[in-house]
Scaffold this motif. Structure first.
Motif, mmCIF file in Angstrom:
data_model
loop_
_atom_site.group_PDB
_atom_site.id
_atom_site.type_symbol
_atom_site.label_atom_id
_atom_site.label_comp_id
_atom_site.label_asym_id
_atom_site.label_seq_id
_atom_site.Cartn_x
_atom_site.Cartn_y
_atom_site.Cartn_z
ATOM 1 N N VAL A 178 -2.879 -27.157 14.567
ATOM 2 C CA VAL A 178 -2.798 -26.104 15.592
ATOM 3 C C VAL A 178 -4.029 -25.206 15.525
ATOM 4 N N VAL A 179 -4.355 -24.751 14.333
ATOM 5 C CA VAL A 179 -5.465 -23.805 14.154
ATOM 6 C C VAL A 179 -6.788 -24.452 14.540
ATOM 7 N N ASP A 180 -6.949 -25.705 14.135
ATOM 8 C CA ASP A 180 -8.176 -26.435 14.436
ATOM 9 C C ASP A 180 -8.333 -26.620 15.951
ATOM 10 N N THR A 181 -7.212 -26.956 16.618
ATOM 11 C CA THR A 181 -7.231 -27.123 18.073
ATOM 12 C C THR A 181 -7.625 -25.808 18.751
ATOM 13 N N LEU A 182 -7.047 -24.716 18.297
ATOM 14 C CA LEU A 182 -7.369 -23.407 18.883
ATOM 15 C C LEU A 182 -8.838 -23.059 18.640
ATOM 16 N N ARG A 183 -9.327 -23.386 17.444
ATOM 17 C CA ARG A 183 -10.746 -23.111 17.129
ATOM 18 C C ARG A 183 -11.680 -23.883 18.062
ATOM 19 N N ILE A 184 -11.376 -25.170 18.229
ATOM 20 C CA ILE A 184 -12.233 -26.022 19.078
ATOM 21 C C ILE A 184 -12.275 -25.475 20.507
ATOM 22 N N LYS A 185 -11.106 -25.068 21.026
ATOM 23 C CA LYS A 185 -11.059 -24.585 22.415
ATOM 24 C C LYS A 185 -11.684 -23.202 22.546
ATOM 25 N N CYS A 186 -11.548 -22.380 21.539
ATOM 26 C CA CYS A 186 -12.198 -21.051 21.581
ATOM 27 C C CYS A 186 -13.714 -21.223 21.598
ATOM 28 N N LYS A 187 -14.206 -22.126 20.759
ATOM 29 C CA LYS A 187 -15.655 -22.370 20.715
ATOM 30 C C LYS A 187 -16.137 -22.859 22.084
ATOM 31 N N ARG A 188 -15.361 -23.772 22.664
ATOM 32 C CA ARG A 188 -15.737 -24.320 23.971
ATOM 33 C C ARG A 188 -15.764 -23.204 25.031
ATOM 34 N N ALA A 189 -14.763 -22.330 24.981
ATOM 35 C CA ALA A 189 -14.700 -21.232 25.974
ATOM 36 C C ALA A 189 -15.881 -20.279 25.788
ATOM 37 N N LEU A 190 -16.253 -20.021 24.531
ATOM 38 C CA LEU A 190 -17.396 -19.132 24.270
ATOM 39 C C LEU A 190 -18.689 -19.794 24.751
ATOM 40 N N ASP A 191 -18.825 -21.090 24.476
ATOM 41 C CA ASP A 191 -20.030 -21.814 24.915
ATOM 42 C C ASP A 191 -20.127 -21.823 26.441
ATOM 43 N N GLU A 192 -18.979 -22.073 27.092
ATOM 44 C CA GLU A 192 -18.996 -22.177 28.562
ATOM 45 C C GLU A 192 -19.291 -20.850 29.234
ATOM 46 N N THR A 193 -18.729 -19.763 28.695
ATOM 47 C CA THR A 193 -18.928 -18.452 29.335
ATOM 48 C C THR A 193 -20.223 -17.797 28.870
ATOM 49 N N GLY A 194 -20.681 -18.158 27.668
ATOM 50 C CA GLY A 194 -21.840 -17.501 27.091
ATOM 51 C C GLY A 194 -21.516 -16.111 26.542
ATOM 52 N N TYR A 195 -20.219 -15.775 26.473
ATOM 53 C CA TYR A 195 -19.815 -14.449 25.967
ATOM 54 C C TYR A 195 -19.955 -14.383 24.448
ATOM 55 N N GLN A 196 -20.079 -13.158 23.941
ATOM 56 C CA GLN A 196 -20.245 -12.999 22.493
ATOM 57 C C GLN A 196 -19.150 -12.169 21.844
ATOM 58 N N SER A 197 -18.012 -12.042 22.551
ATOM 59 C CA SER A 197 -16.844 -11.372 21.965
ATOM 60 C C SER A 197 -15.613 -12.227 22.216
ATOM 61 N N LEU A 198 -14.777 -12.320 21.173
ATOM 62 C CA LEU A 198 -13.523 -13.069 21.283
ATOM 63 C C LEU A 198 -12.393 -12.172 20.792
ATOM 64 N N VAL A 199 -11.387 -11.996 21.642
ATOM 65 C CA VAL A 199 -10.221 -11.178 21.293
ATOM 66 C C VAL A 199 -9.035 -12.114 21.098
ATOM 67 N N ILE A 200 -8.327 -11.962 19.999
ATOM 68 C CA ILE A 200 -7.141 -12.792 19.760
ATOM 69 C C ILE A 200 -5.922 -11.876 19.761
ATOM 70 N N ALA A 201 -4.879 -12.247 20.483
ATOM 71 C CA ALA A 201 -3.702 -11.383 20.528
ATOM 72 C C ALA A 201 -2.434 -12.197 20.718
ATOM 73 N N GLY A 202 -1.283 -11.555 20.529
ATOM 74 C CA GLY A 202 0.009 -12.226 20.623
ATOM 75 C C GLY A 202 0.534 -12.548 19.233
ATOM 76 N N GLY A 203 1.817 -12.870 19.171
ATOM 77 C CA GLY A 203 2.496 -13.050 17.881
ATOM 78 C C GLY A 203 1.792 -13.987 16.914
ATOM 79 N N VAL A 204 1.262 -15.103 17.409
ATOM 80 C CA VAL A 204 0.618 -16.079 16.522
ATOM 81 C C VAL A 204 -0.725 -15.526 15.997
ATOM 82 N N GLY A 205 -1.215 -14.464 16.631
ATOM 83 C CA GLY A 205 -2.410 -13.776 16.124
ATOM 84 C C GLY A 205 -2.193 -13.199 14.731
ATOM 85 N N ALA A 206 -0.921 -13.158 14.296
ATOM 86 C CA ALA A 206 -0.628 -12.686 12.935
ATOM 87 C C ALA A 206 -0.857 -13.794 11.909
#
Ligand code: KG4
Ligand code: ZN
Length: 337
Positions: free
Chosen positions: A243-271
């Motif tokens: 699960v964590v690895d999948t989320l990491r891969i998709k977060c990286k992809r989203a950062l690469d695609e948008t070119g943004y340099q901030s990532l916010v994680i929220a919600g219960g699983v953020g714990a």
């Protein structure tokens, strides 16, 4: 401005007051976990009834602390998404108060509450940013161009991450709510003889699918029953890793695609401890700032609703008294703050 926030979308009754001038927060939280445990999941009717019992007394406690209802300038409540009956309890309490006191009232999007929760404690994330929202009901990657201006980059096509944690925990015989217990079990070992797939990572796109991981876990459980503690921990480890690895891969992809340099994680699983570790590491590798809410603001709470409500109420946004509650509500339909 002091804003009273009421959260009742699922099985947590959260009440809080947020003072936008001082940043101070007063809050109470009641979890219905014990009520639902014997059923192995949230029973909507029981949740609604318990909110009726708990919401007003919790609010009374906070109002005593801040000097009474006159100290409150406006009221915010969770309008959706969530369980309709449960939402109605908070909505009616909030609107009844607003009507009686002639104060402004606003229905808040539960996931916007989660999304903005890191701002309650950490420094303000720099806009624009990518948000990973991971809870029991949602898994979303969001392009946050400005506050209130959201574009969904990806979402789960089946189970939400928290749901996958809870269901997998259940089939392994862990008591409800299983997510945090499964995570603790996974953290008790350093490796596993099992390897789970990383769903939908080998094709382009930012959507997720987590229901297959539950099935993978079920197959292993069936092959190895009866489970001993070590085996259970190794299944938990492999599941969490996937699960964590999948989320990491998709977060990286989203950062690469948008070119943004901030990532916010929220919600219960953020714990989740492992998720926090892995995403912090991703942040270092990508030169990206990572923002998590404080642990107490990861899972459902009233403070995040009071805070999101305050931002909008300060801009003059209010509801009239005839609004409804929403089981489904797209983040993309919100108006900018
Ligand atoms: O945001 P939340 O409190 O409620 C919803 O809006 O759904 O999230 C609850 C979800 C549950 O599925 C719970 O099992 C999961 O978050 N959760 C965790 C952890 N703590 C809570 N999942 C994995 N690891 C955790 N440490
Ligand atoms: Zn939530």
């Amino acid at each position: 401005m002091k804003v009273l926030g009421i959260e009742s979308s699922c099985d947590e009754t959260g009440v809080a007051v947020y003072d936008s001038d001082s940043g101070q927060i007063w809050q109470r939280l009641y979890s219905q976990v014990e009520k639902h445990r014997e059923y192995g999941g949230v029973v909507p009717e029981l949740a609604s009834r318990d909110h009726v019992v708990k919401a007003a007394p919790l609010m009374g406690e906070i109002l005593d602390e801040i000097g009474g209802i006159d100290a409150v300038d406006a009221i915010a409540y969770t309008r959706g998404p969530g369980l309709i009956g449960a939402l109605m309890v908070g909505a009616n309490l909030a609107r009844g108060l607003a009507w009686a006191l002639d104060k402004p009232v606003l229905g808040v999007h539960h996931m916007e509450g989660h999304l903005l929760a890191p701002m309650l404690s950490a420094e303000q994330p720099e806009l624009p940013f990518v948000a990973l929202l991971v809870s029991g009901g949602h898994t979303l990657l969001v392009d946050v161009r400005a506050l209130g201006d959201y574009r969904i980059l990806g979402e789960s096509l089946d189970d939400a991450v928290g749901e996958a944690f809870d269901k997998t925990a259940k089939l392994m015989g862990l008591p409800y709510p299983g997510g945090p217990q499964l995570a603790a079990l996974a953290d008790s070992v350093a490796q596993s003889r099992f390897e789970f797939p990383r769903p939908m990572t080998n094709r382009p796109g930012l959507d997720f699918s987590f229901s297959g991981l539950k099935t993978a876990a079920l197959n292993i459980v069936r092959q190895h029953e009866p489970l001993d503690d070590k085996l259970r921990a190794e299944i938990a480890f492999a599941f969490q890793q996937a699960v964590v690895d999948t989320l990491r891969i998709k977060c990286k992809r989203a950062l690469d695609e948008t070119g943004y340099q901030s990532l916010v994680i929220a919600g219960g699983v953020g714990a989740n401890r492992r998720l926090r570790e892995v995403l912090e590491k991703l942040g270092k590798a990508q030169n990206t700032r990572i923002y998590f809410p404080a642990l107490e603001y990861c899972t459902d709470n009233g403070a995040m609703i009071a805070y999101a409500g305050a931002l909008r109420l300060l801009r003059g946004q209010t509801d009239d008294l005839a609004g409804d509650v929403l089981a489904r509500w797209s983040l993309e339909s919100l108006i900018p703050i």
